[in-house]
Design an enzyme around this catalytic site. Structure first.
Site, PDB file in Angstrom:
ATOM      1  N   ILE A   1      -4.717  -5.508  -6.128  1.00 57.34           N
ATOM      2  CA  ILE A   1      -5.610  -4.625  -6.889  1.00 57.34           C
ATOM      3  C   ILE A   1      -4.963  -4.333  -8.292  1.00 57.34           C
ATOM      4  O   ILE A   1      -4.598  -3.278  -8.317  1.00 57.34           O
ATOM      5  CB  ILE A   1      -6.004  -3.312  -6.255  1.00 57.34           C
ATOM      6  N   PRO A   2      -4.963  -5.486  -9.126  1.00 55.82           N
ATOM      7  CA  PRO A   2      -4.572  -5.133 -10.578  1.00 55.82           C
ATOM      8  C   PRO A   2      -5.352  -4.199 -11.175  1.00 55.82           C
ATOM      9  O   PRO A   2      -6.656  -4.263 -11.057  1.00 55.82           O
ATOM     10  CB  PRO A   2      -4.621  -6.449 -11.176  1.00 55.82           C
ATOM     11  N   HIS A   3      -4.706  -3.277 -11.905  1.00 50.77           N
ATOM     12  CA  HIS A   3      -5.597  -2.184 -12.601  1.00 50.77           C
ATOM     13  C   HIS A   3      -4.889  -1.510 -13.542  1.00 50.77           C
ATOM     14  O   HIS A   3      -3.837  -1.631 -13.837  1.00 50.77           O
ATOM     15  CB  HIS A   3      -5.737  -0.987 -11.417  1.00 50.77           C
ATOM     16  N   GLY A   4      -5.672  -0.952 -14.430  1.00 55.12           N
ATOM     17  CA  GLY A   4      -5.122  -0.242 -15.850  1.00 55.12           C
ATOM     18  C   GLY A   4      -6.205   0.600 -16.394  1.00 55.12           C
ATOM     19  O   GLY A   4      -7.339   0.466 -16.214  1.00 55.12           O
TER      20      GLY A   4
END
Length: 155
Positions: free
Chosen positions: A65-68
């Site tokens: 779950i790449p996030h930013g």
């Protein structure tokens, strides 16, 4: 908050061809920037890369779950991709990743960002959901599966 609030039918990539973690992040960034013209794909990529430096967003069971958070974004944005081939994502369990769920939030999102991350993780941990995601034939089937799942989570 349901997944429908930040995932739409155009935000499903049934077959991403990336071969490395960096390529996955680049491809997800490009896909997001295509749908969110206010964002620059390079800025999205750098934000995701910075987050990965803190620790892998590979949560296990073949999922990342790449996030930013990004300035210029006015709402939560989600994008789900199924990878053609599993990729080493330095996940917590050491397993390669074949499902990536990108989550981008406005810079000041605060708790909404964390709630969205928790909801995505909860949905992806439902018994049998990963197998159904992996077996989905196309983007519309994948989207229908995730939105049905989110509706049952909201109840």
């Amino acid at each position: 908050m349901s997944v429908l609030e930040f995932l739409d039918p155009n935000s499903v990539v049934p077959s991403l061809r990336a071969r490395t973690k960096k390529q996955v992040l680049q491809d997800l960034s490009s896909q997001a920037a295509r749908q969110l013209p206010a964002l620059d794909d390079r800025e999205v990529f750098e934000t995701l890369l910075q987050r990965e430096r803190l620790g892998s967003t590979g949560i296990g069971d073949g999922v990342a779950i790449p996030h930013g958070k990004l300035p210029g974004l006015d709402r939560l944005f989600g994008l789900v991709a199924r990878l053609e081939r599993p990729v080493d994502f330095e996940a917590l369990d050491g397993q390669p990743v074949d499902i990536a769920f990108l989550l981008l939030a406005p810079e000041g999102a605060g708790a909404d960002h964390l709630k969205a991350l928790a909801q995505v993780a909860r949905i992806l941990r439902e018994p049998g959901i990963l197998e159904r995601i992996r077996a989905a034939r196309d983007a519309s089937a994948l989207y229908a599966l995730l939105t049905r799942t989110s509706a049952s989570q909201a109840a």
